[in-house]
Design a protein around this motif. Structure first.
Motif, PDB file in Angstrom:
ATOM      1  N   VAL A 195       1.070  -1.025   0.106  1.00 22.90           N
ATOM      2  CA  VAL A 195       0.190   0.041   0.146  1.00 22.90           C
ATOM      3  C   VAL A 195       0.975   1.321  -0.036  1.00 22.90           C
ATOM      4  CG1 VAL A 195      -1.693   1.452   1.064  1.00 22.90           C
ATOM      5  CG2 VAL A 195      -1.818  -1.092   0.998  1.00 22.90           C
ATOM      6  N   LEU A 196       1.890   1.157   0.904  1.00 20.22           N
ATOM      7  CA  LEU A 196       2.954   2.413   0.903  1.00 20.22           C
ATOM      8  C   LEU A 196       3.562   2.620  -0.394  1.00 20.22           C
ATOM      9  CD1 LEU A 196       4.195   4.697   2.477  1.00 20.22           C
ATOM     10  CD2 LEU A 196       5.903   2.929   3.282  1.00 20.22           C
ATOM     11  N   ILE A 197       3.787   1.451  -1.005  1.00 27.40           N
ATOM     12  CA  ILE A 197       4.741   1.596  -2.364  1.00 27.40           C
ATOM     13  C   ILE A 197       3.663   2.103  -3.379  1.00 27.40           C
ATOM     14  CG2 ILE A 197       5.651   0.164  -4.319  1.00 27.40           C
ATOM     15  CD1 ILE A 197       6.624  -1.832  -2.218  1.00 27.40           C
ATOM     16  N   GLU A 198       2.293   1.651  -3.571  1.00 29.60           N
ATOM     17  CA  GLU A 198       1.253   2.285  -4.375  1.00 29.60           C
ATOM     18  C   GLU A 198       1.145   3.784  -3.893  1.00 29.60           C
ATOM     19  OE1 GLU A 198      -2.000   2.914  -6.856  1.00 29.60           O
ATOM     20  OE2 GLU A 198      -0.578   1.524  -6.679  1.00 29.60           O
ATOM     21  N   GLU A 199       1.196   4.274  -2.813  1.00 31.06           N
ATOM     22  CA  GLU A 199       0.985   5.722  -2.581  1.00 31.06           C
ATOM     23  C   GLU A 199       2.300   6.455  -3.218  1.00 31.06           C
ATOM     24  OE1 GLU A 199       0.817   8.422   1.520  1.00 31.06           O
ATOM     25  OE2 GLU A 199       0.479   6.333   1.500  1.00 31.06           O
ATOM     26  N   LEU A 200       3.484   5.962  -2.547  1.00 32.28           N
ATOM     27  CA  LEU A 200       4.692   6.700  -3.213  1.00 32.28           C
ATOM     28  C   LEU A 200       4.703   6.580  -4.684  1.00 32.28           C
ATOM     29  CD1 LEU A 200       7.015   5.124  -0.207  1.00 32.28           C
ATOM     30  CD2 LEU A 200       6.097   7.720  -0.591  1.00 32.28           C
ATOM     31  N   SER A 201       4.596   5.675  -5.416  1.00 30.27           N
ATOM     32  CA  SER A 201       4.655   5.512  -6.719  1.00 30.27           C
ATOM     33  C   SER A 201       3.839   6.357  -7.367  1.00 30.27           C
ATOM     34  CB  SER A 201       4.252   4.056  -7.395  1.00 30.27           C
ATOM     35  OG  SER A 201       5.154   3.125  -6.729  1.00 30.27           O
ATOM     36  N   GLY A 202       2.392   6.452  -6.960  1.00 28.27           N
ATOM     37  CA  GLY A 202       1.673   7.543  -7.297  1.00 28.27           C
ATOM     38  C   GLY A 202       2.138   8.937  -7.381  1.00 28.27           C
ATOM     39  N   LYS A 203       2.792   9.205  -6.220  1.00 27.21           N
ATOM     40  CA  LYS A 203       3.235  10.879  -5.906  1.00 27.21           C
ATOM     41  C   LYS A 203       4.328  11.030  -6.921  1.00 27.21           C
ATOM     42  CE  LYS A 203       1.916  10.956  -1.225  1.00 27.21           C
ATOM     43  NZ  LYS A 203       2.639  11.467   0.255  1.00 27.21           N
ATOM     44  N   LEU A 204       5.024   9.748  -7.144  1.00 29.55           N
ATOM     45  CA  LEU A 204       6.267   9.918  -7.998  1.00 29.55           C
ATOM     46  C   LEU A 204       5.945  10.261  -9.391  1.00 29.55           C
ATOM     47  CD1 LEU A 204       9.286   9.759  -8.330  1.00 29.55           C
ATOM     48  CD2 LEU A 204       9.058   7.334  -8.798  1.00 29.55           C
ATOM     49  N   VAL A 205       4.745   9.459  -9.926  1.00 23.52           N
ATOM     50  CA  VAL A 205       4.235   9.578 -11.308  1.00 23.52           C
ATOM     51  C   VAL A 205       3.677  11.183 -11.297  1.00 23.52           C
ATOM     52  CG1 VAL A 205       2.603   8.943 -12.822  1.00 23.52           C
ATOM     53  CG2 VAL A 205       3.900   7.367 -11.660  1.00 23.52           C
ATOM     54  N   ASP A 206       3.057  11.503 -10.370  1.00 24.20           N
ATOM     55  CA  ASP A 206       2.407  12.911 -10.344  1.00 24.20           C
ATOM     56  C   ASP A 206       3.516  14.107 -10.632  1.00 24.20           C
ATOM     57  OD1 ASP A 206       0.047  12.092 -10.344  1.00 24.20           O
ATOM     58  OD2 ASP A 206      -0.395  12.176  -8.457  1.00 24.20           O
ATOM     59  N   LEU A 207       4.905  13.779 -10.079  1.00 27.15           N
ATOM     60  CA  LEU A 207       5.776  14.726 -10.458  1.00 27.15           C
ATOM     61  C   LEU A 207       6.289  15.105 -11.716  1.00 27.15           C
ATOM     62  CD1 LEU A 207       7.756  13.995  -7.219  1.00 27.15           C
ATOM     63  CD2 LEU A 207       6.525  15.959  -7.600  1.00 27.15           C
ATOM     64  N   ASP A 208       5.830  14.259 -12.722  1.00 30.20           N
ATOM     65  CA  ASP A 208       6.371  14.321 -14.181  1.00 30.20           C
ATOM     66  C   ASP A 208       5.778  15.571 -14.661  1.00 30.20           C
ATOM     67  OD1 ASP A 208       6.858  14.018 -16.987  1.00 30.20           O
ATOM     68  OD2 ASP A 208       6.053  11.885 -16.915  1.00 30.20           O
ATOM     69  N   PRO A 209       6.655  16.321 -15.177  1.00 25.95           N
ATOM     70  CA  PRO A 209       5.961  17.724 -15.626  1.00 25.95           C
ATOM     71  C   PRO A 209       5.652  18.048 -16.797  1.00 25.95           C
ATOM     72  CG  PRO A 209       8.345  17.654 -15.698  1.00 25.95           C
ATOM     73  CD  PRO A 209       8.084  16.236 -15.314  1.00 25.95           C
ATOM     74  N   SER A 210       5.811  16.802 -17.674  1.00 26.28           N
ATOM     75  CA  SER A 210       5.116  16.906 -19.253  1.00 26.28           C
ATOM     76  C   SER A 210       3.789  15.980 -19.412  1.00 26.28           C
ATOM     77  CB  SER A 210       6.314  16.252 -19.923  1.00 26.28           C
ATOM     78  OG  SER A 210       6.625  14.952 -19.779  1.00 26.28           O
ATOM     79  N   ARG A 211       3.445  15.187 -18.303  1.00 21.99           N
ATOM     80  CA  ARG A 211       2.311  14.567 -18.411  1.00 21.99           C
ATOM     81  C   ARG A 211       1.141  14.778 -17.202  1.00 21.99           C
ATOM     82  NH1 ARG A 211       4.438   8.833 -20.401  1.00 21.99           N
ATOM     83  NH2 ARG A 211       5.909   9.448 -18.572  1.00 21.99           N
ATOM     84  N   VAL A 212       0.202  14.532 -17.450  1.00 16.78           N
ATOM     85  CA  VAL A 212      -1.022  14.437 -16.286  1.00 16.78           C
ATOM     86  C   VAL A 212      -2.103  13.572 -16.648  1.00 16.78           C
ATOM     87  CG1 VAL A 212      -2.617  16.261 -17.611  1.00 16.78           C
ATOM     88  CG2 VAL A 212      -2.720  16.372 -15.194  1.00 16.78           C
ATOM     89  N   ARG A 213      -2.605  13.079 -15.615  1.00 12.08           N
ATOM     90  CA  ARG A 213      -3.675  11.809 -15.877  1.00 12.08           C
ATOM     91  C   ARG A 213      -4.876  11.929 -14.977  1.00 12.08           C
ATOM     92  NH1 ARG A 213      -1.331   7.084 -11.714  1.00 12.08           N
ATOM     93  NH2 ARG A 213      -0.792   8.513 -10.020  1.00 12.08           N
ATOM     94  N   PHE A 214      -6.037  11.427 -15.351  1.00  7.76           N
ATOM     95  CA  PHE A 214      -7.110  11.448 -14.506  1.00  7.76           C
ATOM     96  C   PHE A 214      -6.850  10.664 -13.222  1.00  7.76           C
ATOM     97  CE2 PHE A 214      -8.899  12.410 -18.800  1.00  7.76           C
ATOM     98  CZ  PHE A 214      -9.679  13.293 -18.378  1.00  7.76           C
ATOM     99  N   SER A 215      -7.837  11.052 -12.244  1.00 11.77           N
ATOM    100  CA  SER A 215      -7.913  10.188 -11.073  1.00 11.77           C
ATOM    101  C   SER A 215      -9.411  10.170 -10.546  1.00 11.77           C
ATOM    102  CB  SER A 215      -6.998  11.064 -10.000  1.00 11.77           C
ATOM    103  OG  SER A 215      -7.502  12.048  -9.576  1.00 11.77           O
ATOM    104  N   VAL A 216      -9.663   9.105  -9.904  1.00  9.77           N
ATOM    105  CA  VAL A 216     -11.091   8.913  -9.456  1.00  9.77           C
ATOM    106  C   VAL A 216     -11.423   9.056  -8.030  1.00  9.77           C
ATOM    107  CG1 VAL A 216     -13.112   7.367  -9.642  1.00  9.77           C
ATOM    108  CG2 VAL A 216     -11.481   7.495 -11.791  1.00  9.77           C
ATOM    109  N   ASP A 217     -12.184  10.102  -7.646  1.00 11.12           N
ATOM    110  CA  ASP A 217     -12.407  10.090  -6.154  1.00 11.12           C
ATOM    111  C   ASP A 217     -13.147   8.906  -5.674  1.00 11.12           C
ATOM    112  OD1 ASP A 217     -14.049  10.939  -3.849  1.00 11.12           O
ATOM    113  OD2 ASP A 217     -12.553  12.513  -4.008  1.00 11.12           O
ATOM    114  N   ALA A 218     -12.762   8.609  -4.335  1.00  6.75           N
ATOM    115  CA  ALA A 218     -13.199   7.089  -4.017  1.00  6.75           C
ATOM    116  C   ALA A 218     -14.687   7.200  -3.614  1.00  6.75           C
ATOM    117  CB  ALA A 218     -12.712   6.704  -3.024  1.00  6.75           C
TER     118      ALA A 218
END
Length: 760
Positions: free
Chosen positions: A22-45
């Motif tokens: 769970v921690l790895i998933e959370e950290l990986s998500g934060k790492l991906v969101d730091l990409d300055p050239s791309r953005v993605r959708f997310s879904v609210d729980a």
């Protein structure tokens, strides 16, 4: 947290023997969101909560979807057990014996929103059932029903089952990312032969009243085959036959509820029962019995059937007309017919496929009705029955090597001939009692142009048959062959003439239909303008009344004189005319408001007529028209329909009457509006003492563009004739299974028109 720090923490956690995923998933998500050239959708729980209540707003709908999911999983039995059903906070356990889900299916299909699994596969794998459940609704249905879910699922042949736990209200809350919500997942040891799915829905959101459970039973009804089903054969070499689907709720089944049984809701609606038998000597007989039609006839068949052996068949016969259906809608009955209709074969107690399947026409019933060999309702969907064969009495019937079907030998051909002729004879007798045409060349009926496809199919078959006869002929006489060819040429000429009639008929109908559609489009556009007109009049009404009051006060201040008297006369006429405009505008505005709703509702006939009389009472009084009529019974109501449709019928009748009264130039103008119950119909009638309609035109007045009157310029209400008024009335009636007709007028009246729709 910077990028390098996140990378270090991910690497450190991943290096552990038991990492925190769970921690790895959370950290990986934060790492991906730091990409300055791309953005993605997310879904609210919290979206899960909204979807649950928006897609399945009602509790009974949610539960019905879960039952359908069990059906789609090839379950033969699903049980629902409530604990604390009468109040919120109870528990519901749903358990089926379907195929279950593997761990991979749970992870990649059930846990994946908007999967295409049911789109790609249109039927179940084991029994080939057409999917009943709506795509992807199941997971939202369990969330709608309760706050917690424990799902256990197991697949036959595996020694491990899968268990997943969900806490909908605690975990799936707004502000959390859906992908970051993890649910408890585990495997457990099970018997390799066990299979199915169990849903424990805990802390129910609603109390379950008997009325809600009753709605669930209704949704289950169409999942039940309307005939007895034999057990599955133990021999695995046989094809898998659907043994049916059984639902129990707190230990009760549909058969335990008399008013919800297949017998009472569907089979009891059969118009007739047809039975037939062949005895051990080959003598055959058929019987058709219908209490509704007061019909009970038996036919002793002249031909003897020596190859079949002793056998019998029984079938129910259905017509999907509203007058023959009670307690079930035409749509539901038709769906049952399409899904289960046909005559099946049972041998030694086991169902023999494919006879009686939706796409099987072993008796050529669909073929005959499609080619119009018979003109009665006699396709497979009209019959629900079975033929009983046994190994002892029917020794010439053998199954094929593949165990799919019977060997189609001479005995099978005799069986086909007997059952086919028997049920078609019965269907024709029923049609004759009902006064229907049964064959294409029956005297006393107008010929019906056949489709070119049917004509060519028959011609092609005749050509093939004649070619076979020529090839088998031993004569070398060329003149004989020439005569056969000439006969065939005459046959072709006859069919060419028939096709010409069909083409001419279709072209004429298409032309009339196009004109009708063009006029309807024109009227639709005009309707938009009328809508604006009505709203504008209502908007101007208050301003006009205020100005008239001011004008009246100003007139009152004038000295008495001939000028004041003239102005007062003009003022009274202006007030009367403006009141009439406001009356018409109010009626138009009311019509527009009524059409904005798409909901159908049962209408009070008396209420509609009284409202109509009130709306046009002043107008008719000024036209010197006396209005009467009576309604019996006063509580007469229609089936659910649009309120604006009833208003439209009344307005069309009124405008036609006004035109007729003007042309008749009678001093004592009379109109009568009333209604009565006639059988299953609510009949609304309209009479006047105008010109009337000649009897030879009674049928034609309902044709599009047929009009006999033109209104005078002074008659604002009736307007110019389009020839569509009564056609629209007839279309409205036909749309609800009713009729519109001209009838004999009462004493003192010259014309009477009736509009009938099924009563509530």
């Amino acid at each position: 947290m910077e990028q390098k720090e996140i990378q270090k923490r991910i690497a450190k956690e991943a290096a552990k023997d038991v990492p925190d995923f769970v921690l790895i998933e959370e950290l990986s998500g934060k790492l991906v969101d730091l990409d300055p050239s791309r953005v993605r959708f997310s879904v609210d729980a919290g979206h899960i909560q909204r979807l649950g209540f928006e897609l399945v707003a009602k509790q009974d709908t949610a539960l019905s979807e879960l039952i359908k999911n069990a059906y789609d999983a090839d379950a033969t039995h699903v049980s629902l057990t409530f604990s604390g059903r009468g109040e919120e906070g109870g528990t519901l356990v749903i358990e089926d014996d379907g195929v279950g889900m593997t761990e991979d299916v749970v992870r990649n299909a059930w846990m994946r929103i908007a999967t295409e699994s049911k789109v790609e596969k249109r039927s179940s794998a084991k029994f080939g059932r057409a999917y009943a459940g709506r795509k992807g609704i199941g997971r939202f249905a369990v969330q709608r029903l309760g706050k917690h879910l424990i799902m256990e699922t197991r697949v036959k042949g595996q020694d491990k089952g899968v268990r997943v736990k969900f806490d909908w209200d605690k975990n799936f809350v707004p502000g959390q990312t859906l992908g970051a919500i993890f649910n408890s997942f585990e495997t457990y040891t099970k018997d390799p032969d066990s299979h199915g799915t169990k849903l424990q829905i805990i802390d129910l959101r609603d109390a379950w009243k008997d009325s809600a459970v009753q709605k669930v039973w209704k949704s289950v009804l169409l999942l039940q085959p309307p005939f007895p089903v034999s057990e599955l054969p133990s021999d695995d070499s046989r094809p898998k036959i659907d043994p049916g689907f059984r639902v129990t709720i707190d230990g009760s089944e549909l058969s335990d509820i008399p008013e919800m049984s297949i017998e009472s809701t569907f089979l009891s609606n059969a118009l007739a029962t047809i039975t037939g038998s062949i005895d051990e000597s080959g003598a055959a007989s058929v019987r058709v019995k219908s209490e509704i039609l007061d019909l009970d006839e038996k036919l002793e068949v002249e031909k003897e059937f020596f190859l079949t052996g002793e056998l019998s068949f029984t079938t129910k016969y259905f017509l999907y007309d509203a007058e023959y259906l009670s307690g079930i809608s035409q749509r539901a009955a038709g769906q049952m017919g399409r899904q289960f209709g046909g005559i099946r074969i049972y041998r030694n107690g086991f169902r023999v496929l494919p006879y009686g399947e939706p796409n099987d026409d072993w008796l050529r019933l669909d073929y005959d009705t499609g080619r119009r060999n018979i003109l009665v309702a006699g396709s497979n969907r009209n019959f629900f029955g079975h033929v009983e064969l046994s190994e002892e009495k029917n020794i010439l019937f053998e199954e094929t090597a593949s165990r799919e079907g019977l060997v189609e030998n001479d005995a099978f051909a005799e069986l086909q001939e007997f059952v086919h002729d028997a049920v078609e004879w019965a269907a024709k007798r029923i049609a004759a009692v009902r006064g229907r045409k049964t064959t294409a060349h029956q005297p006393g009926f107008e010929p019906i142009a056949r489709k070119p496809s049917a004509v060519f199919t028959e011609l092609k078959q005749k050509l093939r048959d004649r070619a076979d006869q020529l090839s088998e002929a031993e004569s070398d006489d060329d003149s004989s062959v020439l005569e056969d060819i000439e006969e065939l040429a005459e046959e072709v000429t006859k069919y060419e003439e028939e096709l010409t009639v069909y083409v001419d008929t279709v072209e004429e109908k298409n032309r009339a239909s196009m004109e009708y559609e063009q006029m309807l489009r024109l009227l639709a556009s005009l309707g938009l303008s009328v809508s604006v007109f009505g709203h504008e009049i209502i908007g101007a009404q208050d301003a006009m009344k205020a100005r008239l009051q001011l004008l009246n006060r100003s007139i009152a201040k004038l000295e008495n004189s001939p000028t004041r008297t003239a102005i007062e006369n003009h003022f009274e006429e202006l007030s009367a005319n403006s009141a009439r405009i406001f009356e018409v505008g109010g009626y138009v505005s009311g019509l527009v408001s009524a059409t904005e709703s798409r909901e159908l509702e049962s209408l009070s006939v008396k209420g509609g007529i009284d409202r109509f009389k009130t709306q046009f009472g002043d107008y008719l009084s000024k036209q010197n028209v006396d209005i009467g009529g009576k309604i019996h019974p006063p509580g007469l109501r229609t089936l659910p329909m649009h309120k604006s449709e009833l208003d439209s019928v009344l307005l069309n009748f009124l405008t036609n009457s006004i035109k007729s009264l003007h042309l008749a130039k009678t001093d004592m103008r009379k109109i009568a509006i009333g209604a009565h119950r006639e059988g299953r119909f609510a009949v609304l009638w309209f009479e006047d003492n105008g010109l009337g309609i000649p009897k030879d035109r009674w049928e034609r007045v309902f044709d599009a563009f047929y009009t006999t009157t033109f209104s005078s310029d002074e008659d604002v209400l009736s307007g110019p004739g389009t020839g569509l008024g009564l056609r629209i009335v007839a279309d409205i009636a036909a749309n609800y299974g009713g009729y519109a007709r001209v009838a004999d007028a009462s004493e003192g009246y010259s014309c009477k028109i009736e509009f009938a729709v099924p009563a509530e």
